[in-house]
Write a protein that holds these residues in place. Structure first.
Motif, PDB file in Angstrom:
ATOM      1  N   GLY A 372      -5.209  -7.240  -4.824  1.00 20.85           N
ATOM      2  CA  GLY A 372      -4.064  -6.384  -4.504  1.00 20.85           C
ATOM      3  C   GLY A 372      -3.900  -6.170  -3.006  1.00 20.85           C
ATOM      4  N   TYR A 373      -5.013  -5.918  -2.314  1.00 19.22           N
ATOM      5  CA  TYR A 373      -4.916  -5.704  -0.863  1.00 19.22           C
ATOM      6  C   TYR A 373      -4.641  -7.005  -0.109  1.00 19.22           C
ATOM      7  N   LEU A 374      -5.103  -8.120  -0.650  1.00 15.74           N
ATOM      8  CA  LEU A 374      -4.720  -9.405  -0.055  1.00 15.74           C
ATOM      9  C   LEU A 374      -3.206  -9.582  -0.147  1.00 15.74           C
ATOM     10  N   GLY A 375      -2.634  -9.139  -1.269  1.00 13.97           N
ATOM     11  CA  GLY A 375      -1.175  -9.200  -1.437  1.00 13.97           C
ATOM     12  C   GLY A 375      -0.456  -8.276  -0.472  1.00 13.97           C
ATOM     13  N   GLN A 378       0.288  -9.399   3.034  1.00 16.90           N
ATOM     14  CA  GLN A 378       1.346 -10.394   3.252  1.00 16.90           C
ATOM     15  C   GLN A 378       2.725  -9.764   3.462  1.00 16.90           C
ATOM     16  N   ILE A 379       2.845  -8.430   3.248  1.00 19.01           N
ATOM     17  CA  ILE A 379       4.157  -7.760   3.371  1.00 19.01           C
ATOM     18  C   ILE A 379       4.637  -7.778   4.825  1.00 19.01           C
ATOM     19  N   THR A 380       5.891  -8.182   5.015  1.00 16.36           N
ATOM     20  CA  THR A 380       6.536  -8.144   6.337  1.00 16.36           C
ATOM     21  C   THR A 380       7.954  -7.590   6.169  1.00 16.36           C
ATOM     22  N   SER A 381       8.638  -7.404   7.277  1.00 12.16           N
ATOM     23  CA  SER A 381      10.017  -6.894   7.227  1.00 12.16           C
ATOM     24  C   SER A 381      10.971  -7.888   6.570  1.00 12.16           C
ATOM     25  N   PRO A 386      12.381  -3.748  -2.622  1.00 12.96           N
ATOM     26  CA  PRO A 386      11.856  -3.531  -3.983  1.00 12.96           C
ATOM     27  C   PRO A 386      10.593  -4.352  -4.263  1.00 12.96           C
ATOM     28  N   LEU A 387      10.535  -5.568  -3.718  1.00 13.92           N
ATOM     29  CA  LEU A 387       9.361  -6.419  -3.920  1.00 13.92           C
ATOM     30  C   LEU A 387       8.132  -5.812  -3.244  1.00 13.92           C
ATOM     31  N   ALA A 388       8.335  -5.234  -2.053  1.00 15.64           N
ATOM     32  CA  ALA A 388       7.226  -4.586  -1.334  1.00 15.64           C
ATOM     33  C   ALA A 388       6.708  -3.381  -2.130  1.00 15.64           C
ATOM     34  N   VAL A 389       7.635  -2.613  -2.709  1.00 14.57           N
ATOM     35  CA  VAL A 389       7.235  -1.443  -3.507  1.00 14.57           C
ATOM     36  C   VAL A 389       6.456  -1.884  -4.748  1.00 14.57           C
ATOM     37  N   ILE A 390       6.890  -2.966  -5.404  1.00 17.42           N
ATOM     38  CA  ILE A 390       6.188  -3.493  -6.587  1.00 17.42           C
ATOM     39  C   ILE A 390       4.779  -3.944  -6.206  1.00 17.42           C
ATOM     40  N   MET A 391       4.643  -4.603  -5.047  1.00 14.66           N
ATOM     41  CA  MET A 391       3.329  -5.050  -4.579  1.00 14.66           C
ATOM     42  C   MET A 391       2.399  -3.847  -4.354  1.00 14.66           C
ATOM     43  N   VAL A 392       2.934  -2.801  -3.725  1.00 13.34           N
ATOM     44  CA  VAL A 392       2.160  -1.586  -3.457  1.00 13.34           C
ATOM     45  C   VAL A 392       1.717  -0.930  -4.758  1.00 13.34           C
ATOM     46  N   MET A 393       2.626  -0.844  -5.725  1.00 12.51           N
ATOM     47  CA  MET A 393       2.308  -0.188  -7.004  1.00 12.51           C
ATOM     48  C   MET A 393       1.295  -1.001  -7.815  1.00 12.51           C
ATOM     49  N   THR A 394       1.387  -2.328  -7.746  1.00 11.06           N
ATOM     50  CA  THR A 394       0.430  -3.188  -8.451  1.00 11.06           C
ATOM     51  C   THR A 394      -0.971  -2.999  -7.879  1.00 11.06           C
ATOM     52  N   THR A 445      -1.898  -3.951  11.048  1.00 10.52           N
ATOM     53  CA  THR A 445      -1.876  -3.471   9.663  1.00 10.52           C
ATOM     54  C   THR A 445      -2.348  -4.557   8.701  1.00 10.52           C
ATOM     55  N   GLN A 446      -1.983  -5.808   8.980  1.00 14.78           N
ATOM     56  CA  GLN A 446      -2.397  -6.912   8.110  1.00 14.78           C
ATOM     57  C   GLN A 446      -3.926  -7.033   8.069  1.00 14.78           C
ATOM     58  N   PHE A 447      -4.570  -6.951   9.236  1.00 19.39           N
ATOM     59  CA  PHE A 447      -6.034  -7.052   9.293  1.00 19.39           C
ATOM     60  C   PHE A 447      -6.682  -5.850   8.600  1.00 19.39           C
ATOM     61  N   PHE A 448      -6.042  -4.670   8.728  1.00 15.95           N
ATOM     62  CA  PHE A 448      -6.502  -3.453   8.058  1.00 15.95           C
ATOM     63  C   PHE A 448      -6.607  -3.679   6.541  1.00 15.95           C
ATOM     64  N   PHE A 449      -5.587  -4.302   5.959  1.00 18.94           N
ATOM     65  CA  PHE A 449      -5.617  -4.580   4.517  1.00 18.94           C
ATOM     66  C   PHE A 449      -6.688  -5.631   4.169  1.00 18.94           C
ATOM     67  N   TYR A 450      -6.898  -6.602   5.051  1.00 16.18           N
ATOM     68  CA  TYR A 450      -7.946  -7.613   4.814  1.00 16.18           C
ATOM     69  C   TYR A 450      -9.350  -6.974   4.793  1.00 16.18           C
TER      70      TYR A 450
END
Length: 488
Positions: A372-375, A378-381, A386-394, A445-450
């Motif tokens: 999930g955090y690897l996903g 990958q979020i960018t502007s 809606p796809l970003a929100v779905i990724m966060v909720m998953t 932020t990307q490295f933070f999630f990694y």
């Protein structure tokens, strides 16, 4: 143990205790995270820098590390009813202090003190474990934790609206002050409507106060080892406030903090030895023993699960606002989607544990957390919102499901020590939060999630050492009578 059926719509017997406990936890979480969704307008109102904002986020979770250890001991000794009520009253005052703050230093002190309310979680874990049998405990603890945790989501989507409704530069002050009033009032509601155990049940207390009991020399060494990261994290926070960080303290003051931490650690280790020196005097009876490695593994898992949740809940509103160019209220409401999942995912993690076993459930949910955090990394502007929100909720489903599964196992280790075990495991969640938020303040932020994903992989490895709870916990009351408590 209360024998009435598990009916989520009931408000009597053990169900009343569960509902009032998650409400107390809900209020404590609203107070704890009342500033996160308002941080943008607070910064604008008082002229805070980005570095000062990030420091406030770290301070918010710092004191909870020692607080959960202390509150765990207090709960085991004095009972959850009195402890929870007192905590809600005491923590309303730094909440009012923050609402009235005019300088960064005043806000920083108030947020540091408010970290104490995060220890409330530990109290309810002991309360719920007294009222529910093992076969229902994961579900009951999951509902307690999940619905209570939802207080952070409630803060995210209601407090900006309340602040706007009051309007002007001081709207945020009224919103935060209101949560302090809720905390103060609910303390009395809780105290006059709950009891520590069902009628006729014994409330088992630790034999000795001051430190967690262990039952072997190897476990004592492991306990000492597990204490060190908690002190190291507080030292990390001190460094963050030094001239190398935000310059809140001088270098001499920071050295003073380091010296105090070393001194407290020495006292802690001495006290731990005093409580456990009996293990050097002869073998501990078989029925009294428990494996501390169970606690250590759950600590590591909660570092990744709850630690990442605290960190992500703190940074997500601002992250959504900056990445997708959203307004304060809109960003807060979308960011609350992460904590919103607590309503189903944490109870779900506990329920799955009750049905399919503690260890396999934790393996699956921890693996999902890493993915999930690897996903999320990958979020960018360029992503559709809606796809970003779905990724966060998953991702949050696996994070909070994992939290539910961890605390489905905690009360099955040693009943009389449940508050202290929950306190230590809970503290590791805050160790994770301070660590991850410090990383967040230094990297992308990307490295933070990694980094969070990597910690979940470490959790998977530690799970190889976890043993599925089975059989009974043996507890001895003050008269020497042995009670067997089923963990199946």
């Amino acid at each position: 143990m209360s024998s009435d059926k598990f009916n989520i719509f009931s408000f009597s017997g053990k169900m009343k205790i569960m509902h009032l406990s998650w409400m107390a936890f809900f209020v404590s979480f609203m107070v704890w995270f009342n500033a996160a969704p308002l941080m943008g307008v607070i910064a604008q109102s008082l002229g805070l820098t980005n570095e000062q904002i990030k420091t406030l986020l770290i301070l918010n979770v710092a004191l909870t590390i020692p607080a959960r250890i202390i509150i765990g001991m207090v709960t085991d000794k004095f009972g959850p009813r009195l402890t929870y009520s007192a905590l809600l009253i005491l923590c309303s005052f730094p909440c009012f202090m923050f609402a009235l703050g005019e300088t960064f230093e005043q806000l920083a002190l108030a947020r540091f003190l408010l970290g104490f309310i995060g220890a409330g979680f530990v109290i309810g874990i002991r309360m719920v474990s007294e009222w529910f049998p093992a076969k229902e405990l994961g579900t009951a603890e999951g509902i307690y934790g999940g619905w209570g945790n939802f207080g952070s989501a409630a803060a995210a989507f209601t407090l900006p609206v309340i602040a706007i409704a009051f309007g002007g530069d001081n709207g945020w002050r009224y919103a935060i002050g209101l949560t302090g009033v809720m905390s103060f009032v609910f303390a009395f509601i809780y105290y006059f409507n709950v009891s520590d155990t069902p009628k006729g049940s014994t409330y088992f207390k630790p034999k000795k106060a001051g430190a967690l009991e262990v039952t072997s020399k190897g476990d004592l060494a492991l306990l000492i080892l597990m204490k060190l990261p908690m002190y190291a994290t507080l030292a990390l926070l001190a460094w963050k406030l030094s001239p190398a960080g935000v310059s809140m303290f001088t270098q001499r003051e920071v050295y003073g903090i380091y010296a105090i931490l070393v001194g407290v650690l020495m006292v802690d280790l001495y006290q731990t030895y005093q409580v456990n020196k009996y293990i050097f005097e002869g073998p501990v009876p078989e029925f009294e023993r428990y494996a501390f490695k169970q606690v250590a593994v759950l600590n590591v898992l909660y570092f990744s699960t709850f630690g990442s949740e605290l960190a992500v809940v703190s940074m997500l509103p601002l992250y959504f606002a900056e990445t997708f160019e959203l307004g304060l209220a809109q960003a807060g409401m979308l960011a609350s989607s992460y904590a919103f999942m607590n309503l189903v995912s944490r109870p779900g993690g506990g329920w799955i544990s009750d049905r399919f076993g503690r260890k396999p459930t934790l393996m699956i949910l921890t693996a999902g957390l890493a993915l999930g955090y690897l996903g999320m990394a990958q979020i960018t502007s360029d992503w559709a919102l809606p796809l970003a929100v779905i990724m966060v909720m998953t991702c949050s489903f696996f994070v909070q499901g994992g939290e539910g599964a961890v605390f489905a196992a905690v009360p099955l280790i040693k009943r009389r020590l449940t508050g202290q075990i929950a306190g230590m495991t809970g503290a590791y969640g805050n160790v994770g939060a301070v660590f991850f938020l410090t990383v967040y303040s230094m990297v992308s932020t990307q490295f933070f999630f990694y980094v969070i994903a990597a910690s979940a992989v470490l959790g998977l490895v530690s799970l190889l050492f976890l043993t599925e709870p089975k059989g009974h916990i043996a507890e001895v009351n003050e008269d020497g009578e042995v009670t067997l408590i089923s963990v199946n």
